[in-house]
Scaffold this motif. Sequence first.
Motif, short mmCIF file in Angstrom:
data_model
loop_
_atom_site.label_atom_id
_atom_site.label_comp_id
_atom_site.label_asym_id
_atom_site.label_seq_id
_atom_site.Cartn_x
_atom_site.Cartn_y
_atom_site.Cartn_z
N LYS A 46 0.63 -1.25 0.09
CA LYS A 46 -0.07 -0.01 0.05
C LYS A 46 0.78 1.04 -0.09
N ILE A 47 1.87 1.26 0.64
CA ILE A 47 2.82 2.33 0.82
C ILE A 47 3.24 2.61 -0.48
N PHE A 48 3.56 1.69 -1.41
CA PHE A 48 4.03 1.93 -2.83
C PHE A 48 3.04 2.91 -3.61
N GLU A 49 1.79 2.76 -3.31
CA GLU A 49 0.72 3.64 -4.26
C GLU A 49 1.19 4.97 -4.33
N GLY A 50 1.44 5.51 -5.33
CA GLY A 50 1.34 6.95 -5.64
C GLY A 50 2.80 7.42 -5.49
N LYS A 51 3.77 6.59 -5.11
CA LYS A 51 5.09 7.13 -5.11
C LYS A 51 5.83 7.00 -6.42
N GLY A 52 7.02 8.01 -6.46
CA GLY A 52 7.34 7.92 -7.99
C GLY A 52 8.37 6.79 -8.20
N ILE A 53 8.74 6.69 -9.32
CA ILE A 53 9.42 5.57 -9.71
C ILE A 53 10.89 5.60 -8.99
N ASP A 54 11.51 6.48 -9.08
CA ASP A 54 12.94 6.68 -8.46
C ASP A 54 13.04 6.64 -7.00
N GLN A 55 11.57 6.84 -6.40
CA GLN A 55 11.69 6.64 -5.02
C GLN A 55 11.34 5.30 -4.59
N LYS A 314 4.10 7.41 -11.96
CA LYS A 314 4.01 7.04 -10.56
C LYS A 314 3.63 5.62 -10.39
N ILE A 315 4.11 4.93 -9.50
CA ILE A 315 3.80 3.55 -9.05
C ILE A 315 2.11 3.40 -8.70
N ASP A 316 1.33 2.70 -9.64
CA ASP A 316 0.22 2.58 -9.13
C ASP A 316 -0.17 1.22 -8.69
N ARG A 317 0.50 0.10 -8.79
CA ARG A 317 0.26 -0.76 -8.14
C ARG A 317 1.57 -2.01 -8.09
N LEU A 318 2.26 -2.29 -7.03
CA LEU A 318 3.22 -3.27 -7.14
C LEU A 318 2.69 -4.46 -6.25
N ALA A 319 2.68 -5.56 -7.03
CA ALA A 319 2.60 -6.80 -6.48
C ALA A 319 3.61 -7.70 -6.44
N ILE A 320 3.94 -8.30 -5.08
CA ILE A 320 5.42 -8.96 -5.00
C ILE A 320 5.07 -10.23 -4.59
N ARG A 321 5.70 -11.27 -5.19
CA ARG A 321 5.63 -12.67 -4.75
C ARG A 321 7.01 -13.13 -4.29
N THR A 322 7.13 -13.20 -3.05
CA THR A 322 8.27 -13.53 -2.47
C THR A 322 8.52 -15.13 -2.38
N CYS C 52 11.54 12.64 -1.49
CA CYS C 52 11.49 12.07 -0.37
C CYS C 52 10.61 11.01 -0.49
N PRO C 53 11.10 9.55 -0.42
CA PRO C 53 10.02 8.39 -0.50
C PRO C 53 9.04 8.39 0.73
N VAL C 54 9.58 9.01 1.97
CA VAL C 54 8.68 8.76 3.14
C VAL C 54 8.08 10.17 3.63
N ASP C 55 8.52 11.13 2.97
CA ASP C 55 7.78 12.56 3.19
C ASP C 55 8.45 13.01 4.54
N ALA C 56 9.63 12.95 4.66
CA ALA C 56 10.45 13.25 6.07
C ALA C 56 10.80 14.44 6.09
N ILE C 57 11.02 15.29 4.83
CA ILE C 57 11.52 16.59 4.73
C ILE C 57 10.36 17.61 4.67
N LYS C 58 10.34 18.54 5.47
CA LYS C 58 9.21 19.75 5.42
C LYS C 58 10.13 20.97 4.98
N PHE C 59 9.56 21.74 3.95
CA PHE C 59 9.92 22.96 3.61
C PHE C 59 9.29 24.06 4.20
N ARG C 60 10.34 24.93 4.83
CA ARG C 60 9.42 26.25 5.39
C ARG C 60 9.86 27.26 4.74
N LYS C 61 11.01 27.84 4.29
CA LYS C 61 11.38 28.72 3.40
C LYS C 61 12.72 28.32 3.01
#
Lengths: 384, 289, 113
Positions: A46-55, A314-322, C52-61
Amino acid sequence: MHDFIVPFGPQHPAEKEPMCIRAGLEGETITELDLRFGYVHRGMEKIFEGKGIDQGIYLCERICGLCSESHSMAFTRTIEEMLGLDVPMRVRHLRSIVTELSRLHSHMIWAGFMAHEAGYETLFMYLMRERERIMDILERTTGGRVHYGINKIGTLRYDVPNAKLAKMVEDVDTTLKNIEKYVDTFRNDGTLKERLVGTGMITGIQAKRFGIVGPVARGCGINNDVRKSDPYAAYDLADFEVPTYKGCDAWSRTMVRLEELYESGKIIRQLIKDIPDEKIPAFKFTKADDGDHFARIEAPRGELFYYLKVRDSKIDRLAIRTPSMAVLPMVLKPALMGEKVSDLPIVISSLDPCFSCMERVVIVEKGKEKVYTEPDFRRKFSGR
Amino acid sequence: MVDSWRIAFVLLAPAIALLFEGIRRRLGARMQSRVGPPLLQPFYDTIKLLSKDDFVAEKESNIFFQYGPFVSLLFVWVIFALMPFPLASFEHDFILMIYLIILVDAFYIVSGLASNSPFGIIGAMREMASIIAYEIGLAVAVITFFFYSGANSIGEFTLVNGFTHLPVSSLGLLLLGLVTLKKRPFDTPEAHPEIFDGAFTEYSGKRLAFLRLSEQMKEPLLIFLTLFLILGTSSLPLFFAASLALLFVYTFIDMVSSRLKVEHAVKFYMVVLAALLLELVWVSYQVIT
Amino acid sequence: MRNMIEALKNLFRKPATEPFPFGEHKRAEKFRGKIFYDAEKCIGCRLCEKNCPVDAIKFRKKGDIVFDMSSCIFCGMCRDVCPPKCIHYTKEDLMIEKDKKKLVSDKRDWRKQ
């Protein structure tokens, strides 16, 4: 039936990760088995949804600590095949090298745990001591001991200068030479063999029917390895073998993994020797059209399968089978029924479970799979 | 006659046991390329345990659970008081000593069974399976020594250098001493990866401290007893040096072995028991003729 | 057996354990520890916050960004995308605070302590 039920519960000194095995015992023999897991479920998909590909590369590394590079490789392979990117040879060599180093360290910590379960604590300490050298190599090369963060789409974050590669070969050789006597112990020691040979048997037919992968399958004689059947990175350029044993018991699986250590050493040496001297492209943001793709790679525990759907770059869905998911729930019961309780930690350890990887929630309704969003899930199942 | 330093020996018995344990842990760690805890660590552990909360679940409040560990400790301490000359005092029959050693083990089993968890029960069951073989073996070995020397009580025992006269019994005693201590390769009743802590699982606080202490006190007890029977106490410095050497050997064996499964262990004890019985028969024949 | 000989030899060798927290604490050059943010070089492009993949950065100015070290996953993305290269990963890895709000890295230079 059973005298009493023993919960080898979520907290247990033998298991690296939390799981609950409720074993029904009659004296010392196991007559009933129930596996429950879900204690480390973090909702990664679920965390992956909406994240950019590089992230996404960095997030998927953090699904598991031992096979982190495999997840990263699977992700990059999926995206690169989807976009049809042409990855330079040096990048491919270096990626294979880091993957093999990751396989080395994963198998060494597994071997340590195997020795510990059999009672041989000293061997565990020695193997961990040798493993530290590999961890040092990885820390020098990539910056991290557990999560490397070295892959980027189409390229790498750092290049490794050739002088460092020479030192890497030296260190790998030293480690493999030092652990020879420990591997020999597994191969020849009387008490260890006594405990491993013939325990946790899975028949070859069961193996094929359940579709198990990885060293567990190779210990039953099924020779499948994604590095050979669907080569990626630079594996088609290296000359190595896939060790297979026909014993179907814990000892065969142990020997498969220990021999894979030496094969990994071979691969690393060959790829470092033949590495081309070119410049690695600089990192650029990835833009992708909508679409989906899947890819698989060989993690230390078997075949890792990724399915990725992209929308709006952006990543819409990532399904993983480990691989642990493919092996463990199916095989645990047949392997353990009728065994003595003193064999339970050994059999579990020989299957090499990785519960952090395994935690997925699949809801099957009337034979069809459904994916719930978080508000739906809460509404339906928490009774609020 | 009871000398003051013998009284001191008995009172300091736990300290000696904890010191042995400290040496064992430090030595074992060094063999594994680790640093290891300081030598006094078991003291700190015991003091800490004594101050911790002693949680007794409702289901487990039977009399054996409540008092088992304390009685076990008491018995082990009493054995220390009965230790042969010149360490402690009292003239008494050696059968009393064997009986008490077996009784301590019986209380270990009772403590395991009294806890309401399957782990304690499994640990106790494994110990029960083993005790039938090795305790009898221990008794047989001790009896052989006394028969051979013709002594009637501990004070009269004068055999020196048991190896040349009674090799099988000496070896058997050394081996079975290791078994009684429940160290590798014979530690199935307390196999960590399999059954948590065996009989110790449900105890906490003071009771755990007592139970652990009674197990730890068995170590110097068995080492001293074994060496008394084999070497005699003609030379005290040699005796103590040999005790430390035996501790080293036991630690070494602990570190380089894996664990035997219950059924293999019991078969092994039976073989040892058979050998010891043969020697007892041979000795009796010699004594009678 | 060879293991027995090794066990005896190890008695005379140095232990392989790092004497943490005493002794020196070595980390590789590339190690990703606590973030050091050079506020003077910041140009306020907000690329770090977006990536940031986890939104840990907050920009103020511009010149005032807060990096939440308790959410950070130390991936290195912010450092890679920062144009003036004002984000650095130091070798500091012992981040222990009683108050979670103190576990941040912002325009103050924490290296001086």
